[in-house]
Design a protein around this motif. Sequence first.
Motif, PDB file in Angstrom:
ATOM      1  N   HIS A 144       0.840  -1.137  -0.228  1.00 13.62           N
ATOM      2  CA  HIS A 144      -0.028   0.014  -0.079  1.00 13.62           C
ATOM      3  C   HIS A 144       0.728   1.009  -0.207  1.00 13.62           C
ATOM      4  N   VAL A 146       0.689   5.167   1.833  1.00  8.52           N
ATOM      5  CA  VAL A 146      -0.174   6.180   2.247  1.00  8.52           C
ATOM      6  C   VAL A 146       0.354   7.855   2.083  1.00  8.52           C
ATOM      7  N   HIS A 200       3.844   6.936   3.644  1.00  7.15           N
ATOM      8  CA  HIS A 200       4.977   5.877   3.362  1.00  7.15           C
ATOM      9  C   HIS A 200       4.563   4.867   1.897  1.00  7.15           C
ATOM     10  N   ALA A 202       4.531   1.150   1.537  1.00  3.01           N
ATOM     11  CA  ALA A 202       4.520  -0.622   2.055  1.00  3.01           C
ATOM     12  C   ALA A 202       4.693  -1.647   1.326  1.00  3.01           C
ATOM     13  N   HIS A 233      -0.475  -3.326  13.887  1.00  2.00           N
ATOM     14  CA  HIS A 233      -1.828  -2.151  13.050  1.00  2.00           C
ATOM     15  C   HIS A 233      -2.884  -3.028  13.403  1.00  2.00           C
ATOM     16  N   TYR A 242       8.690   0.668   9.508  1.00  2.07           N
ATOM     17  CA  TYR A 242       8.883   1.440   9.203  1.00  2.07           C
ATOM     18  C   TYR A 242      10.412   1.452   9.108  1.00  2.07           C
ATOM     19  N   GLU A 252       7.988   0.397   4.686  1.00  2.00           N
ATOM     20  CA  GLU A 252       7.246  -0.210   5.289  1.00  2.00           C
ATOM     21  C   GLU A 252       7.468  -1.746   4.740  1.00  2.00           C
TER      22      GLU A 252
HETATM   23 FE   LIG Z   1       1.352   1.243   6.393  1.00  2.00          FE
END
Ligand SMILES: [Fe+2]
Length: 307
Positions: A144, A146, A200, A202, A233, A242, A252
């Motif tokens: 992903h 962000v 970030h 991932a 999370h 991270y 990450e």
């Molecule tokens: Fe993340």
Amino acid sequence: MGSVTHLRYVGMAVPDYDTAVNFYRGVWGLSVAETDSGLAFLAAEASPEPYVYRIRQAEDGQRRLDVVGFSASDRTSVDELAAELGSAGIRLVSEPDSLTTPGGGYGFRFFDPDGRVVEVAAEVAERPCRQLEEREAIPLGLSHVVFNTTQRQVLESFDRDRLGFRLSDWLGDGFMSFWRCDAAHHSVAMMQMPFTSVNHVAFEVASIDDMLRASGRVLGDGRAKPQWGPGRHSAGDNTFYYFFDPVGNVSEYTSDVQRVPEDWQPRQHTTPDVWQVVPIPDFRGQPDAPPEQLPQSDPGLFVAPPV
Ligand SMILES: [Fe+2]
């Protein structure tokens, strides 16, 4: 409505191309699929995507996001989405056409409401990939991205109404929200911030054990500075670690990303980390970060990359 079907890649322009490429192809565990002068396409060994991360030498030495790539189901969806966005007044960077990047395909680019360059493509050829060895602890693929944004609600509406993303969960009062375009709990998340940039990127690894092995490898290497981890999370139930990479971007390692059913009901979470074995850093400050890593808006907003 044209919808995106998965996250394909993230492209970054960096001040020190060699440093970034050597880091991601080396200790981070990606493979160089193709290079051009000052442009590297990095693949994950276990992913059929021709590349999942792109690194380009920034001509002015300024670190920025170049492009975020998504896939659409077919050529018609690409054309429909481009037409819809065009008629909604969204600035297209390029019209639907054949792509000349690795894997080819058919796609177009546009500026999202924050000015990020987004690419949507179909018919991209897959790359031969392989099953990872047990405990190889290298990325399975991209998980992903962000975004920090000053106008989270505008971006949320855009991704939901124009690109077909669905809300999976949110944190606190909604300052951070998680959005999916396939079964993965989130491919995109947005965080309300006083600046607009990439928070970030991932990369998913096979297990919590691999997440810690990979993180230990990176810590031992010493080129990347740890930012936050290890933790798990609440939203997405994924583990995380991270790092500030050697050019100042945050990447990450994650594992166990929740896969959610079609009828998933979004809910609120109150903490970003259910383990809490390490303190939650102050993302708005990062006072001990080197100056080039201090939070600021991305200089690449509403600027199309040369490739
Ligand atoms: Fe993340």
